[in-house]
Design a protein around this motif. Structure first.
Motif: not given
Length: 517
Positions: A445, A451-452, A236-237, A246-247, A241-243, A233, A250
């Motif tokens: 995913y 989604d995550y 991807e952040y 979500n990071v 590609d990730q907010n 993640l 996790q």
């Protein structure tokens, strides 16, 4: 004249002879009355034996375990787990556990006291010998006044053999022997109970340690997977590609997974420490805890039928022996109300020179009989007898309570086993389903089809179900141990472990639920 007096001392006349015969006849009469014990006779309270432990069937839903009804004990039941480390630890505990060694010493002490009590039934023989050198004092008179002056030196040689016997006319000494023997039976039953509890404690320590080891392994795997997903993640952040939410979620999941490792490691260490104490060792000794997968659930559970439970449970055996102790003590208190008899005899030599010591003239002897009877003691003896009879009633009531509690414990163990069996089936199915769901969520995913949040929920569910499955598996082992403990099966190193058998045809058929079919 002196020779005649000496002859008279050696050979008593007819009158002395008749008195000696009368004493012997009286002694013989008392001996003949010996064994006429008084007091109550003990008996085990009659109790209705239930046909089954449970009112309703409680069949085990899984095929891995079956209850096998038997009339015998399943000795060395821990062998049914097919774990060599467990077997070795229990054998070591039986040899080195200090509490069990104390129980063995208590039994040896009680057996010695029983032998000592039996010695009171036999005549007591003792010997005395001595030699002394002294100067006698002579008494004289001068002018009406007496005086004492030293006389001649002399020696005295003395040797006697004393025999005493207390005829047990009213059975008091026999009752003391019965009480000592019954108390030894109580101590032996308590030793058996200690062996049962020790085997169970070692089994629980090994099972709990194996469960903690399995949970620790699962927690480390989950923490590794969470850390891997967090790294993915974060990458991807960085790529946009990730907010960030979500990071951070996790990251929290990963920290929580890592936080569960330390307590589980402490649980595993505590299990090792408990096992070391049971083995009579210090906690710094490195002990190997077997894997949970190496422990096999007993395929059959040899379960004693209710009518035979009283023969196997050590606490019921101890309660039965306590009734015998109370009855014997009541008999002793009753016998104390009656006279006590004693017969004594003495023969020996007394002389002033060594040569005269072996001369028949120096022979001395005595023979006597006595009687001691209570007349007035303020009612204490009668009160002691009433107290002893009340204690007998207490022991009888405690026996009934022990038997009822034994039936209850077995019934609870069977129901708990059924519940654990049912729960484990559902927990195992839930773990398998959540594992498949997590695998699909991660695959979707990666393909961008979900989604995550979906992956996060699937991961949480899998973690919870994995821990629950491990706990459910270990609980089945612990509940199996609890059933064996409730049945009272224990360590018998001098006898081979008998194989459990089916209930004979003349016995009512009982299903695995503990209720008549």
């Amino acid at each position: 004249m002196a020779q005649e007096n000496a002859a008279a001392r050696r050979w008593p006349g007819p009158r002395r002879h008749r008195r000696g015969i009368a004493i012997l006849l009286g002694s013989g009469l008392m001996i003949g009355l010996a064994g006429c014990a008084v007091g109550p006779h003990w008996s085990v309270p009659k109790m209705r034996t239930p046909p089954s432990y449970n009112a309703r069937p409680a069949a085990l839903p899984a095929d891995e375990q079956k209850v096998q009804w038997t009339q015998q004990q399943a000795r060395s039941w821990w062998l049914l787990f097919h774990s060599k480390p467990l077997n070795n630890y229990i054998q070591q505990a039986m040899q080195a556990n200090p509490d069990l060694q104390a129980a063995h010493a208590a039994l040896a002490r009680q057996q010695a006291l029983m032998v000592a009590a039996q010695g009171g039934l036999a005549p007591q023989v003792s010997a005395n010998a001595g030699i002394s050198r002294a100067r006698a004092l002579r008494t004289g008179a001068d002018g009406g006044q007496s005086y004492r002056i030293p006389g001649n030196l002399y020696s005295l040689f003395l040797g006697t053999i004393d025999v005493s016997y207390n005829p047990d006319v009213f059975g008091r000494q026999k009752d003391l022997v019965h009480a000592a023997r019954a108390q030894a039976a109580v101590t032996k039953a308590n030793l058996h109970q200690s062996e049962v509890f020790l085997a169970a404690d070692v089994s629980r320590a090994v099972i709990s340690g194996a469960a903690a080891r399995a949970q620790l392994h699962a927690a480390r795997q989950i923490a590794t997977a969470d850390a891997h997903l967090l790294k993915l993640l974060q990458q991807e952040y960085k790529l946009g590609d990730q907010n960030l939410q979500n990071v951070e979620q996790q990251a929290a999941m990963t920290a929580a997974a890592r936080a569960r490792i330390a307590p589980l490691a402490a649980d595993l260490a505590a299990a090792r420490h408990a096992l070391a104490a049971l083995l009579g060792q210090t906690p710094n000794v490195a002990l190997s805890i077997p894997a949970l997968q190496s422990l096999h659930l007993p395929a059959r559970l040899p379960t004693t039928i209710p009518s035979a439970l009283a023969e196997n449970r050590p606490d019921i055996q101890a309660a039965t022996a306590e009734i015998k102790v109370a009855a014997a003590q009541a008999d002793v208190a009753t016998a104390n109300l009656y006279p006590q008899f004693n017969i004594s005899a003495e023969i020996g030599k007394a002389a002033m020179t060594g040569g005269l010591f072996f001369n028949p003239v120096s022979t001395l002897w005595s023979l006597g009989a006595g009687l001691a009877a209570p007349i007035y003691n303020g009612g204490s003896l009668h009160a002691e007898r009433r107290a002893a009879l009340d204690q007998y009633q207490v022991a009888s009531d405690q026996y009934r309570s022990t038997v009822l509690n034994a039936f209850k414990q077995v019934a609870d163990a069977l129901r708990t086993l059924q519940g654990a069996d049912t729960a484990y089936i559902q927990q195992k199915q839930a773990q398998q389903a959540s594992a498949r769901a997590l695998h699909l969520a991660e695959a979707r995913y990666r393909d961008g089809a979900t989604d995550y949040a979906t992956v996060l929920n699937a991961e949480i569910a899998y973690q919870q179900d994995s821990v629950a499955a491990i706990q459910g598996r270990s609980q089945r082992y612990l509940d199996s141990v609890a059933l064996f403990v409730a049945l009272g099966d224990g360590w018998q190193p001098d006898q081979p472990a008998p194989k459990a058998h089916s209930v004979p045809s003349e016995t009512p058929m009982v299903n695995t639920a503990g209720a008549p079919a």
